[in-house]
Write an enzyme that holds these catalytic residues in place. Structure first.
Site, mmCIF file in Angstrom:
data_model
loop_
_atom_site.group_PDB
_atom_site.id
_atom_site.type_symbol
_atom_site.label_atom_id
_atom_site.label_comp_id
_atom_site.label_asym_id
_atom_site.label_seq_id
_atom_site.Cartn_x
_atom_site.Cartn_y
_atom_site.Cartn_z
ATOM 1 C CB SER A 130 -0.877 -0.008 1.254
ATOM 2 O OG SER A 130 -1.422 1.250 1.489
ATOM 3 C CD GLU A 132 -2.208 5.304 4.526
ATOM 4 O OE1 GLU A 132 -1.896 5.472 5.709
ATOM 5 O OE2 GLU A 132 -2.580 6.231 3.799
ATOM 6 C CE1 TYR A 153 -4.001 -1.823 5.632
ATOM 7 C CE2 TYR A 153 -2.969 0.243 4.948
ATOM 8 C CZ TYR A 153 -3.562 -0.960 4.631
ATOM 9 O OH TYR A 153 -3.722 -1.312 3.315
HETATM 10 P P1 NAP Z 1 -11.412 -4.556 1.835
HETATM 11 O O1 NAP Z 1 -12.577 -4.227 0.964
HETATM 12 O O2 NAP Z 1 -11.372 -4.026 3.227
HETATM 13 O O3 NAP Z 1 -11.300 -6.160 1.875
HETATM 14 C C1 NAP Z 1 -10.516 -6.811 2.847
HETATM 15 C C2 NAP Z 1 -10.791 -8.302 2.738
HETATM 16 O O4 NAP Z 1 -10.000 -8.975 3.742
HETATM 17 C C3 NAP Z 1 -12.265 -8.693 3.015
HETATM 18 O O5 NAP Z 1 -12.619 -9.743 2.147
HETATM 19 C C4 NAP Z 1 -12.217 -9.192 4.458
HETATM 20 O O6 NAP Z 1 -13.224 -10.125 4.762
HETATM 21 C C5 NAP Z 1 -10.851 -9.873 4.449
HETATM 22 N N1 NAP Z 1 -10.353 -10.115 5.808
HETATM 23 C C6 NAP Z 1 -10.272 -9.230 6.822
HETATM 24 N N2 NAP Z 1 -9.788 -9.837 7.926
HETATM 25 C C7 NAP Z 1 -9.580 -11.133 7.590
HETATM 26 C C8 NAP Z 1 -9.128 -12.270 8.306
HETATM 27 N N3 NAP Z 1 -8.784 -12.202 9.597
HETATM 28 N N4 NAP Z 1 -9.037 -13.449 7.652
HETATM 29 C C9 NAP Z 1 -9.396 -13.556 6.343
HETATM 30 N N5 NAP Z 1 -9.849 -12.503 5.611
HETATM 31 C C10 NAP Z 1 -9.938 -11.315 6.233
HETATM 32 O O7 NAP Z 1 -10.033 -4.120 1.157
HETATM 33 P P2 NAP Z 1 -9.747 -3.736 -0.386
HETATM 34 O O8 NAP Z 1 -9.963 -2.282 -0.555
HETATM 35 O O9 NAP Z 1 -10.388 -4.722 -1.258
HETATM 36 O O10 NAP Z 1 -8.166 -3.943 -0.427
HETATM 37 C C11 NAP Z 1 -7.587 -5.207 -0.726
HETATM 38 C C12 NAP Z 1 -6.178 -5.272 -0.166
HETATM 39 O O11 NAP Z 1 -5.393 -4.233 -0.725
HETATM 40 C C13 NAP Z 1 -6.065 -5.090 1.347
HETATM 41 O O12 NAP Z 1 -4.986 -5.875 1.781
HETATM 42 C C14 NAP Z 1 -5.730 -3.621 1.504
HETATM 43 O O13 NAP Z 1 -5.053 -3.417 2.714
HETATM 44 C C15 NAP Z 1 -4.848 -3.405 0.295
HETATM 45 N N6 NAP Z 1 -4.836 -2.069 -0.293
HETATM 46 C C16 NAP Z 1 -5.997 -1.432 -0.585
HETATM 47 C C17 NAP Z 1 -5.959 -0.203 -1.209
HETATM 48 C C18 NAP Z 1 -7.209 0.530 -1.597
HETATM 49 O O14 NAP Z 1 -7.126 1.732 -1.875
HETATM 50 N N7 NAP Z 1 -8.344 -0.140 -1.673
HETATM 51 C C19 NAP Z 1 -4.714 0.371 -1.547
HETATM 52 C C20 NAP Z 1 -3.554 -0.339 -1.247
HETATM 53 C C21 NAP Z 1 -3.611 -1.568 -0.640
HETATM 54 P P3 NAP Z 1 -14.647 -9.713 5.401
HETATM 55 O O15 NAP Z 1 -15.559 -9.496 4.217
HETATM 56 O O16 NAP Z 1 -15.002 -10.912 6.205
HETATM 57 O O17 NAP Z 1 -14.433 -8.486 6.213
HETATM 58 O O1 F7E Z 2 -9.020 8.061 4.213
HETATM 59 C C1 F7E Z 2 -9.476 11.486 5.469
HETATM 60 C C2 F7E Z 2 -8.532 10.568 6.235
HETATM 61 O O2 F7E Z 2 -10.024 5.977 5.106
HETATM 62 C C3 F7E Z 2 -8.533 8.947 3.232
HETATM 63 C C4 F7E Z 2 -7.254 2.058 2.581
HETATM 64 O O3 F7E Z 2 -7.792 1.381 1.484
HETATM 65 O O4 F7E Z 2 -6.102 3.592 1.159
HETATM 66 C C5 F7E Z 2 -7.036 3.515 2.221
HETATM 67 O O5 F7E Z 2 -6.561 4.212 3.353
HETATM 68 C C6 F7E Z 2 -8.278 10.310 3.849
HETATM 69 C C7 F7E Z 2 -7.494 10.272 5.163
HETATM 70 O O6 F7E Z 2 -8.375 5.894 3.167
HETATM 71 C C8 F7E Z 2 -12.783 11.096 6.865
HETATM 72 O O7 F7E Z 2 -8.017 11.226 7.387
HETATM 73 C C9 F7E Z 2 -11.475 12.733 6.323
HETATM 74 O O8 F7E Z 2 -6.531 11.277 5.142
HETATM 75 O O9 F7E Z 2 -10.617 6.734 2.771
HETATM 76 P P1 F7E Z 2 -9.615 6.627 3.826
HETATM 77 P P2 F7E Z 2 -6.843 5.771 3.599
HETATM 78 O O10 F7E Z 2 -6.628 5.997 5.045
HETATM 79 O O11 F7E Z 2 -6.061 6.605 2.651
HETATM 80 C C10 F7E Z 2 -4.807 3.041 1.449
HETATM 81 C C11 F7E Z 2 -3.959 3.164 0.208
HETATM 82 C C12 F7E Z 2 -4.881 1.665 1.988
HETATM 83 O O12 F7E Z 2 -3.974 0.860 1.785
HETATM 84 C C13 F7E Z 2 -5.950 1.394 2.982
HETATM 85 O O13 F7E Z 2 -6.187 -0.018 3.072
HETATM 86 O O14 F7E Z 2 -9.551 10.890 4.184
HETATM 87 N N1 F7E Z 2 -10.813 11.574 6.031
HETATM 88 N N2 F7E Z 2 -12.670 12.462 6.847
HETATM 89 C C14 F7E Z 2 -11.608 10.547 6.358
HETATM 90 N N3 F7E Z 2 -11.432 9.220 6.216
HETATM 91 C C15 F7E Z 2 -12.440 8.402 6.618
HETATM 92 N N4 F7E Z 2 -12.290 7.062 6.487
HETATM 93 N N5 F7E Z 2 -13.601 8.895 7.156
HETATM 94 C C16 F7E Z 2 -13.831 10.242 7.313
HETATM 95 O O15 F7E Z 2 -14.870 10.665 7.795
#
Ligand code: NAP
Ligand code: F7E
Length: 346
Positions: A130, A132, A153
């Site tokens: 990520s 992050e 995270y």
């Molecule tokens: P998501 O919608 O939160 O999906 C996470 C998945 O992990 C869900 O299927 C969840 O299952 C499963 N999970 C959580 N805890 C688990 C456990 N203990 N054992 C087995 N499965 C578990 O995340 P996403 O946005 O699709 O992202 C996919 C991956 O990419 C994640 O690793 C995330 O950290 C990473 N990532 C995401 C982004 C982004 O912007 N979306 C960017 C960079 C990296 P449940 O349905 O049971 O909760």
């Molecule tokens: O926050 C601000 C918050 O929770 C984005 C995950 O998929 O992307 C995701 O992480 C920004 C942050 O995503 C609210 O403070 C303001 O600056 O949508 P987010 P994230 O933290 O960037 C990365 C790449 C991953 O890997 C992660 O798995 O938005 N923000 N107000 C808020 N965020 C949330 N959630 N809720 C608010 O009300």
């Protein structure tokens, strides 16, 4: 026929990836938690009875905290490709449950890598790394940028990143990191900021809600469209040699930009509806992420097709439609034009 195993199958990315791989002719196996029985909304539209002749989609119960089941599944399925997407993926929540996040998001990766090593299976491995991990590192961030994680995270993802590199170098496993910047969609979890905004907007328009409470509006993110990024994951595992790739748009926007773009598209004034609630601020924030995807463009031949403005329109249209309103329709038109042929529904 190629066999793939996906962790996090019920999540945003897992559901899109399963659909993409099925369209490519793969047999797809997904690991889901027992609790996910009630959280299969994203995969219900392509689920088929596994007993049916020619079925290519199979679900298995498992948890990333349980290495014995992970070992069993890898040994029995013998996948050629493993996409490890499962995680406790919410940054804000990781401050509340840091130990659990370390166990699932960090050690969960080691459990899969050990499963591959111990079963002598020659699966290619994709780690969902990520942006992050870059945390406080100044933009633009690329594969050479040092990690400065700013949350439990992010620290867990840095650990997983290095375990992936170590298993590649130590044991010759075809293990790669996709360092994906934020990617969103109508399937995005409802507590991430983009979806929180588009859902609230639809609810306000439908008269079901009056206000939207948010935290830090000044944070900047490099937001792309999830189906674009799913194609990059697959391309990474098709490379002869494993490696680490930044997947991003190269553009950055503040949360305020997203909010204004969405409200303006739907014809509403954000100032009348948005309030700030300090509970959504994080103990440590990542101020700005802006990726440089040059390596992916050069080596994978990958490029994002959906812009920030288009992404906002796709998400607003989908949430308006879901709540029973007639959307402006630009988002739907954009999706038809860009032709993600494998996409069953947005
Ligand atoms: P998501 O919608 O939160 O999906 C996470 C998945 O992990 C869900 O299927 C969840 O299952 C499963 N999970 C959580 N805890 C688990 C456990 N203990 N054992 C087995 N499965 C578990 O995340 P996403 O946005 O699709 O992202 C996919 C991956 O990419 C994640 O690793 C995330 O950290 C990473 N990532 C995401 C982004 C982004 O912007 N979306 C960017 C960079 C990296 P449940 O349905 O049971 O909760
Ligand atoms: O926050 C601000 C918050 O929770 C984005 C995950 O998929 O992307 C995701 O992480 C920004 C942050 O995503 C609210 O403070 C303001 O600056 O949508 P987010 P994230 O933290 O960037 C990365 C790449 C991953 O890997 C992660 O798995 O938005 N923000 N107000 C808020 N965020 C949330 N959630 N809720 C608010 O009300």
């Amino acid at each position: 026929m190629k066999r793939a195993l996906i962790t996090g199958i019920t999540g945003q990315d897992g559901s899109y990836l399963a659909e993409f791989l099925l369209h490519q002719g793969y047999e797809v196996h997904g690991i889901m938690r027992r609790a996910s029985t009630f959280n299969t909304e994203r995969i219900d539209h392509f689920y088929v009875d596994p007993h049916q002749a020619g079925a290519r989609f199979f679900l298995h119960f498992g948890d990333l905290s349980d290495s014995s089941q992970i070992d069993n599944l890898i040994y029995n399925i013998k996948p050629q490709e493993i996409y490890h997407l499962g995680a406790q993926s919410h940054v804000r929540v990781s401050f509340d449950i840091p130990e659990y996040t370390g166990d699932v998001t960090g050690l969960g990766t080691t459990r899969i890598l050990e499963g591959i090593r111990r079963s002598h299976c020659d699966a290619r491995f994709y780690q969902a790394s990520s942006s992050e991990m870059f945390g406080a590192a100044p933009p633009p961030q690329d594969e050479t940028t040092g990690f400065l994680p700013r949350s439990p995270y992010a620290a867990a993802k840095v650990y997983s990143y290095w375990m992936t590199v170590n298993y590649r170098e130590g044991y010759g496993i075809h293990a790669s990191n996709g360092i994906l910047f934020n990617h969103e969609s109508p399937r995005r979890g409802q507590t991430f900021v983009t979806r929180k905004i588009t859902m609230a907007l639809a609810r306000i328009l439908a008269g079901k809600q009056t206000h939207l409470y948010l935290g830090n509006l000044d944070a900047s993110r490099d937001w792309g469209y999830a189906p674009d990024y799913i194609e990059a994951m697959w391309k990474i595992l098709q490379m002869d040699n494993p490696g680490d790739y930044v997947i991003a748009t190269g553009q950055t926007h503040t949360v305020r930009d997203f909010l204004e773009e969405a409200f303006e598209y739907a014809g509403l004034d954000p100032d009348s509806h948005v309030r700030i609630d300090p509970k959504y601020f994080r103990p440590t924030e990542v101020d700005i992420l802006k990726g440089d995807p040059s390596r992916a463009i050069r080596e994978l031949g990958w490029e994002p097709r959906i812009t920030f403005r288009e992404l906002v329109r796709i998400m607003v249209d989908a949430d308006m439609e879901q709540i029973g309103l007639e959307p402006p329709g630009e988002g739907k038109r954009i999706l038809e034009e860009k032709k993600f042929k494998w996409l069953g529904r947005p």
